[in-house]
Write a protein that holds these residues in place. Sequence first.
Motif, PDB file in Angstrom:
ATOM      1  N   LYS A 258      38.822  91.567 -43.272  1.00 45.72           N
ATOM      2  CA  LYS A 258      39.703  92.703 -43.756  1.00 45.72           C
ATOM      3  C   LYS A 258      41.252  92.352 -43.825  1.00 45.72           C
ATOM      4  O   LYS A 258      42.033  92.673 -44.676  1.00 45.72           O
ATOM      5  N   CYS A 259      41.669  91.274 -43.142  1.00 51.61           N
ATOM      6  CA  CYS A 259      42.978  90.835 -43.166  1.00 51.61           C
ATOM      7  C   CYS A 259      43.213  90.077 -44.386  1.00 51.61           C
ATOM      8  O   CYS A 259      44.363  89.784 -44.648  1.00 51.61           O
ATOM      9  N   ARG A 260      42.296  89.306 -44.941  1.00 44.71           N
ATOM     10  CA  ARG A 260      42.540  88.582 -46.201  1.00 44.71           C
ATOM     11  C   ARG A 260      43.272  89.315 -47.153  1.00 44.71           C
ATOM     12  O   ARG A 260      44.026  88.720 -47.978  1.00 44.71           O
ATOM     13  N   GLU A 261      42.945  90.637 -47.080  1.00 40.52           N
ATOM     14  CA  GLU A 261      43.787  91.677 -48.264  1.00 40.52           C
ATOM     15  C   GLU A 261      45.383  91.446 -48.014  1.00 40.52           C
ATOM     16  O   GLU A 261      45.890  91.367 -48.891  1.00 40.52           O
ATOM     17  N   VAL A 262      45.554  91.608 -46.684  1.00 45.46           N
ATOM     18  CA  VAL A 262      46.924  91.661 -46.244  1.00 45.46           C
ATOM     19  C   VAL A 262      47.671  90.254 -46.466  1.00 45.46           C
ATOM     20  O   VAL A 262      48.713  90.084 -47.324  1.00 45.46           O
ATOM     21  N   LEU A 263      47.097  89.288 -46.095  1.00 46.00           N
ATOM     22  CA  LEU A 263      47.292  87.864 -46.387  1.00 46.00           C
ATOM     23  C   LEU A 263      47.421  87.485 -47.807  1.00 46.00           C
ATOM     24  O   LEU A 263      48.428  86.749 -48.108  1.00 46.00           O
ATOM     25  N   ALA A 264      46.694  87.934 -48.643  1.00 43.59           N
ATOM     26  CA  ALA A 264      46.665  87.714 -50.182  1.00 43.59           C
ATOM     27  C   ALA A 264      47.971  88.549 -50.783  1.00 43.59           C
ATOM     28  O   ALA A 264      48.593  87.874 -51.621  1.00 43.59           O
ATOM     29  N   VAL A 265      48.519  89.588 -50.411  1.00 42.41           N
ATOM     30  CA  VAL A 265      49.595  90.296 -50.756  1.00 42.41           C
ATOM     31  C   VAL A 265      50.825  89.149 -50.182  1.00 42.41           C
ATOM     32  O   VAL A 265      51.735  88.999 -51.179  1.00 42.41           O
ATOM     33  N   LYS A 266      50.863  88.850 -49.279  1.00 43.09           N
ATOM     34  CA  LYS A 266      51.944  87.935 -48.670  1.00 43.09           C
ATOM     35  C   LYS A 266      51.782  86.453 -49.380  1.00 43.09           C
ATOM     36  O   LYS A 266      52.863  86.172 -49.724  1.00 43.09           O
TER      37      LYS A 266
END
Length: 178
Positions: A137-145
């Motif tokens: 799930k956190c990969r989505e947030v990491l991708a934006v960053k």
Amino acid sequence: MMNKVMNPVSLPVNFHPGTSGAGSRSNWSSHDEQQHMLSEKMLMDLGKMLGRQFTIYAEALKASLAEQANMPLNDFKALEYIMEFDALPTGQLAHLMDLSASGVSALINRLEHKGYITRGRHPLDKRVIALHPVMDKCREVLAVKERAINQAINTAASQNPAPLTAMSDFLVDSMSTF
């Protein structure tokens, strides 16, 4: 002929027309110029950039990234801490975020409800409740960053990669101090 170009923090940057970039070590023409580049003013400006300006711009970037990720800013910041430290005790998160016990509890509940984190025992002290990222799930947030950071790094590298090497060395050497 050498032109002086001023950057936003008033650091003199040597610009040599026809070279690959401004201020790289390959452009230094003499020992005297190296001494000038390491002047007290430059060191003070670097301290100012790292201590104040970098922090402010990083916070502004976080606000933008949180918006892109459709998350409240505090949730985004908390998730960054949890992803970075992997098994973060709830009390430590409250301290880092400057939140009360009830405030951090509500934040943790939101992140857990959305599937970003799980609660479990800390691997080093089973008495402590720790927060763990759910990396799928956190990969989505990491991708934006990562997109924002990669864009800035690629822009800098395409202009002159030498300063990036020096910056990388500095950051790696300084990380334990920070």
